[in-house]
Write an enzyme that holds these catalytic residues in place. Structure first.
Site, PDB file in Angstrom:
ATOM      1  CB  VAL A  33     -38.123 -48.357  32.355  1.00 61.58           C
ATOM      2  CG1 VAL A  33     -39.072 -48.730  33.561  1.00 61.58           C
ATOM      3  CG2 VAL A  33     -37.518 -47.166  32.506  1.00 61.58           C
ATOM      4  CG  ASP A 161     -30.527 -41.771  17.196  1.00 59.93           C
ATOM      5  OD1 ASP A 161     -30.571 -42.554  16.322  1.00 59.93           O
ATOM      6  OD2 ASP A 161     -30.440 -41.893  18.388  1.00 59.93           O
TER       7      ASP A 161
END
Length: 330
Positions: A33, A161
């Site tokens: 994915v 992040d």
């Protein structure tokens, strides 16, 4: 010795390489994915486990991969919040060739990442365009996750992040912040944010979302996450990445939005946000839509100010977003 099925150890799921190999049909490309420099993510089904899982297999050739694995397991193992990706278990063993194998098992998020939904970068067959109310809800979810990380755990956690590809959406479009591979744990509750700091020299982060003080070797702190979050909001508003080719020299996403509000807000927002109202601009103004778009932009701008102490605090962000949500439902 490989187990024939996942087992429970000390109340948590214990899985082997063999279990994960079987769960993904041999790490089949049909179950892949996503992929990145740190590793690959597969969709899978574990025997005797009723939920679909996502398996992040780390690329151990990447510098610092083992350290990243430990950071993510440590960070996520102790945290529980509805807006954080739920870690099910970690696996550190050997593959069938006897080589090191490390993976983290998460709950699978059926609507993928915010990145994909904003930019249609994968699986366009879904064709899911987020309306403004949904984007406000997602912004609230991520803000609540950051509030939890910065204020409500024993150790302050700085994500380091925050970006659209690390915001994952479940089947009801509830957002979950994930990928804690470079997260920093800071000792002590955040009574005083100035004390909650570590050196940023080793922080990589992602270009466009990294706060300016990190680039200058400054201290890692919750203020840095707020900057990245502000850029995330402006990207949600405009559907423009901070690395878009239109931003060069002294122009960036923050300055671009700051220059255009309030008068030109309708010229810079993602066109899909205005699609339901494109025939009637008066409707946009009359029904608080324009005012709410300006408010949303102002939050993003206030969070992404250059100097850390000038940035909006997360609890104020949440209050303002709730105010927008209320206006949209009037």
């Amino acid at each position: 010795m490989l187990l024939s099925s996942p087992s429970l150890q000390n109340g948590s799921l214990r899985v082997t390489y063999g279990d994960l190999h079987d769960a993904t049909n041999g790490f089949s490309s049909s179950n892949l994915v996503g992929t990145g420099s740190s590793g690959s993510v597969y969709k899978g089904h574990l025997l005797h486990f009723d939920r679909v899982i996502a398996i992040k297999v780390l690329n151990l050739e990447t510098h610092g991969a083992a350290k990243s694995f430990m950071a993510e397991c440590k960070a996520l193992g102790k945290m529980k919040h509805r807006n954080l990706v739920k870690i099910i278990t970690c696996c550190s063993s050997a593959d069938y060739k006897g080589e090191d194998f490390k993976a983290i098992v998460f709950e699978f998020m059926s609507n993928g990442s915010l990145e994909n939904l904003l930019h249609n970068s994968e699986d366009e067959s879904k064709n899911l365009s987020l309306n403004f109310t949904q984007r406000v809800d997602i912004a609230l979810d991520v803000a609540n996750a950051l509030d939890y990380l910065h204020h409500n755990v024993e150790q302050v956690v700085v994500h380091c992040d925050v970006k659209p590809s690390n915001v994952l959406l479940d089947d009801t479009l509830v957002a979950h912040l994930g990928d804690f591979g470079i997260a920093k744990l800071i000792h002590g509750a955040m009574e005083n944010s100035s004390k909650a700091q570590v050196n940023s020299s080793a922080i990589k982060g992602t270009i466009g979302y990294v706060p300016p003080e990190y680039g200058a070797g400054g201290q890692v702190s919750p203020h840095g996450d707020i900057y990245s979050y502000g850029i995330l909001l402006l990207e949600m508003l405009t559907a423009k990445r901070p690395t878009d080719s239109m931003f060069y020299d002294n122009l960036n996403l923050h300055k671009f939005c700051k220059m255009k509000i309030p008068e030109e807000i309708l010229k810079i927002v993602d066109s899909s946000l205005l699609m339901p109202f494109s025939e009637d601009q008066k409707f946009v103004v009359k029904n608080n839509i324009k005012e709410c778009l300006v408010m949303f932009a102002k939050i993003g701008i206030a969070c992404s100010e250059e100097f850390p102490t000038q940035r909006m605090i997360i609890k104020d962000v949440i209050m303002k977003l709730l105010e927008i949500k209320q206006k949209l439902t009037c």
